[in-house]
Design an enzyme around this catalytic site. Structure first.
Site, PDB file in Angstrom:
ATOM      1  N   ASN A  17       0.861  -1.315  -0.098  1.00  0.00           N
ATOM      2  CA  ASN A  17      -0.020   0.020  -0.083  1.00  0.00           C
ATOM      3  C   ASN A  17       1.080   1.245   0.030  1.00  0.00           C
ATOM      4  OD1 ASN A  17      -1.798   2.076   0.435  1.00  0.00           O
ATOM      5  ND2 ASN A  17      -2.393   1.526   2.428  1.00  0.00           N
ATOM      6  N   TRP A  18       1.089   1.868  -1.194  1.00  0.00           N
ATOM      7  CA  TRP A  18       1.896   2.901  -1.344  1.00  0.00           C
ATOM      8  C   TRP A  18       1.311   4.207  -0.748  1.00  0.00           C
ATOM      9  CZ3 TRP A  18       3.769   2.441  -7.087  1.00  0.00           C
ATOM     10  CH2 TRP A  18       4.509   1.214  -7.125  1.00  0.00           C
ATOM     11  N   LYS A  19       0.121   4.388  -0.305  1.00  0.00           N
ATOM     12  CA  LYS A  19      -0.498   5.513   0.360  1.00  0.00           C
ATOM     13  C   LYS A  19      -0.321   6.670  -0.454  1.00  0.00           C
ATOM     14  CE  LYS A  19      -0.199   3.215   4.758  1.00  0.00           C
ATOM     15  NZ  LYS A  19      -0.168   3.273   6.293  1.00  0.00           N
ATOM     16  N   HIS A  31      -9.814   1.267   4.998  1.00  0.00           N
ATOM     17  CA  HIS A  31      -8.422   1.628   5.801  1.00  0.00           C
ATOM     18  C   HIS A  31      -8.798   2.434   6.996  1.00  0.00           C
ATOM     19  CE1 HIS A  31      -4.319   2.592   6.561  1.00  0.00           C
ATOM     20  NE2 HIS A  31      -3.951   1.489   5.919  1.00  0.00           N
ATOM     21  N   GLU A  49      -6.968   4.953   8.009  1.00  0.00           N
ATOM     22  CA  GLU A  49      -6.670   6.310   7.640  1.00  0.00           C
ATOM     23  C   GLU A  49      -7.811   7.011   6.993  1.00  0.00           C
ATOM     24  OE1 GLU A  49      -3.084   5.375   5.531  1.00  0.00           O
ATOM     25  OE2 GLU A  49      -2.233   4.799   7.446  1.00  0.00           O
ATOM     26  N   GLU A  56      -5.818  -4.689  10.863  1.00  0.00           N
ATOM     27  CA  GLU A  56      -4.620  -3.725  10.897  1.00  0.00           C
ATOM     28  C   GLU A  56      -4.940  -2.883  12.167  1.00  0.00           C
ATOM     29  OE1 GLU A  56      -2.400  -2.489   7.007  1.00  0.00           O
ATOM     30  OE2 GLU A  56      -4.134  -1.219   7.277  1.00  0.00           O
ATOM     31  N   GLY A  83       2.245   2.325  10.943  1.00  0.00           N
ATOM     32  CA  GLY A  83       3.340   3.325  10.713  1.00  0.00           C
ATOM     33  C   GLY A  83       4.157   3.703  12.107  1.00  0.00           C
ATOM     34  N   SER A  95       3.219  -2.180  10.622  1.00  0.00           N
ATOM     35  CA  SER A  95       4.566  -2.027  10.572  1.00  0.00           C
ATOM     36  C   SER A  95       5.459  -3.386  10.465  1.00  0.00           C
ATOM     37  CB  SER A  95       5.011  -1.897  12.435  1.00  0.00           C
ATOM     38  OG  SER A  95       4.707  -0.566  12.499  1.00  0.00           O
ATOM     39  N   GLY A  98       2.810  -1.204   4.395  1.00  0.00           N
ATOM     40  CA  GLY A  98       2.716   0.479   3.987  1.00  0.00           C
ATOM     41  C   GLY A  98       4.248   0.697   3.811  1.00  0.00           C
ATOM     42  N   GLY A  99       4.774   1.364   4.929  1.00  0.00           N
ATOM     43  CA  GLY A  99       6.254   1.939   4.564  1.00  0.00           C
ATOM     44  C   GLY A  99       7.204   1.008   3.945  1.00  0.00           C
TER      45      GLY A  99
HETATM   46  P1  13P Z   1       2.850   0.398   7.723  1.00  0.00           P
HETATM   47  O1  13P Z   1       3.381  -0.990   7.184  1.00  0.00           O
HETATM   48  O2  13P Z   1       3.760   1.509   7.554  1.00  0.00           O
HETATM   49  O3  13P Z   1       2.776   0.243   9.197  1.00  0.00           O
HETATM   50  O4  13P Z   1       1.529   0.634   7.176  1.00  0.00           O
HETATM   51  C1  13P Z   1       0.578  -0.498   7.453  1.00  0.00           C
HETATM   52  C2  13P Z   1      -0.529  -0.049   6.720  1.00  0.00           C
HETATM   53  O5  13P Z   1      -1.577   0.851   6.842  1.00  0.00           O
HETATM   54  C3  13P Z   1      -0.850  -0.975   5.417  1.00  0.00           C
HETATM   55  O6  13P Z   1      -2.107  -0.446   4.886  1.00  0.00           O
END
Ligand code: 13P
Length: 254
Positions: free
Chosen positions: A8-10, A98, A100, A170, A176, A215, A236-237
């Site tokens: 997930n590149w956000k 999600h 977010e 999640e 994050g 994470s 994510g990251g």
């Molecule tokens: P991180 O891997 O950066 O914690 O993000 C997780 C996430 O929100 C994937 O959708």
């Protein structure tokens, strides 16, 4: 069952940067990766077209996901993107609900449910996200909270529409933050969710993938991904770094 790893590149990368990252990831993947893992990338809307073109032109074994979809089909909804528009771009998956989006864009369980139904109508596989806040966890009511997210978010899902459904746990406190959930946390919640959805009409062992996100890194991926109940990860990251992302994929050994 094949595991699934979703990047997930956000809100990161232009379409040109996205193409570069896609090519780096593809170059580093082992030849037989697709036999045991489905690799999925979820770039921004603006990059979907370019990424899809590279995937189809170069016949890459990588699937495409959107990060969101509109709950509406068409009409006067400025800024929205419909499930049908995604389908016509050959989008295979779509992240929905999600945390977010729930937190910053006020998406309720009811809105998430409308989006899930739109995706299933368009035969796009929903990557349905759920998970508790730190407060829910500390208060000890996190399983009830998750139950409500799932019961409302997956309301009216019909068996004949579900070829595949990805359920991504999640926990908000792990996203994050570097605070990955313990393997016991993950197993407890995924087993709970498995029982919960196994009572639903659309459930069958083959079409539900239970995955974890929060994470995930090359350091913790092996323990998480080689746990039987865990069918994959939403990253994510670490998915923005091709070395880290491919290391996570390569840590799958079962
Ligand atoms: P991180 O891997 O950066 O914690 O993000 C997780 C996430 O929100 C994937 O959708």
């Amino acid at each position: 069952m094949k595991k699934i790893i979703i990047g997930n590149w956000k809100l990161n990368l232009t379409h040109l940067e996205g193409i570069q990252l896609l090519q780096k990831i593809n170059y580093s993947l082992q030849k037989d990766t697709e036999e045991y893992v489905e690799v999925v990338l979820a770039p921004s809307f603006t990059s979907l077209r370019s990424i899809q073109t590279v995937i189809s032109t170069d016949k890459l074994k990588i699937k495409l996901s959107s990060q969101d979809v509109s709950r509406y089909s068409e009409g006067a909804y400025t800024g929205e993107v419909s499930a049908n528009q995604l389908l016509k771009l050959s989008v295979d998956y779509c992240i929905v609900g999600h945390s977010e989006r729930r937190e910053y864009f006020h998406e309720t369980d009811e809105i998430v449910n409308e989006k899930v139904l739109k995706l299933l109508d368009s035969e796009i596989v929903p990557i349905f996200c759920f998970g508790e806040s730190l407060q829910n966890r500390e208060q000890g009511n996190y399983l009830d909270y998750i139950k409500n997210q799932i019961n409302t978010g997956l309301k009216n899902v019909r068996k004949d529409k579900v070829n595949k459904l990805v359920l991504a746990y999640e926990p908000i406190w792990a996203i994050g933050t570097g605070n990955v959930a313990t393997i016991d946390n993950i197993i407890e919640v995924l087993e709970y969710v498995k029982v919960l959805v196994s009572e639903k009409s659309f459930f069958s062992e083959e079409n539900i993938l239970l995955i974890y996100g929060g994470s995930v890194s090359p350091d913790n991926a092996s323990e998480i991904l080689n746990t039987k109940i865990v069918n994959g990860a939403l990253v994510g990251g670490a998915s923005l770094d091709s070395d880290k992302f491919v290391k996570i994929i390569n840590s799958i050994s079962i």
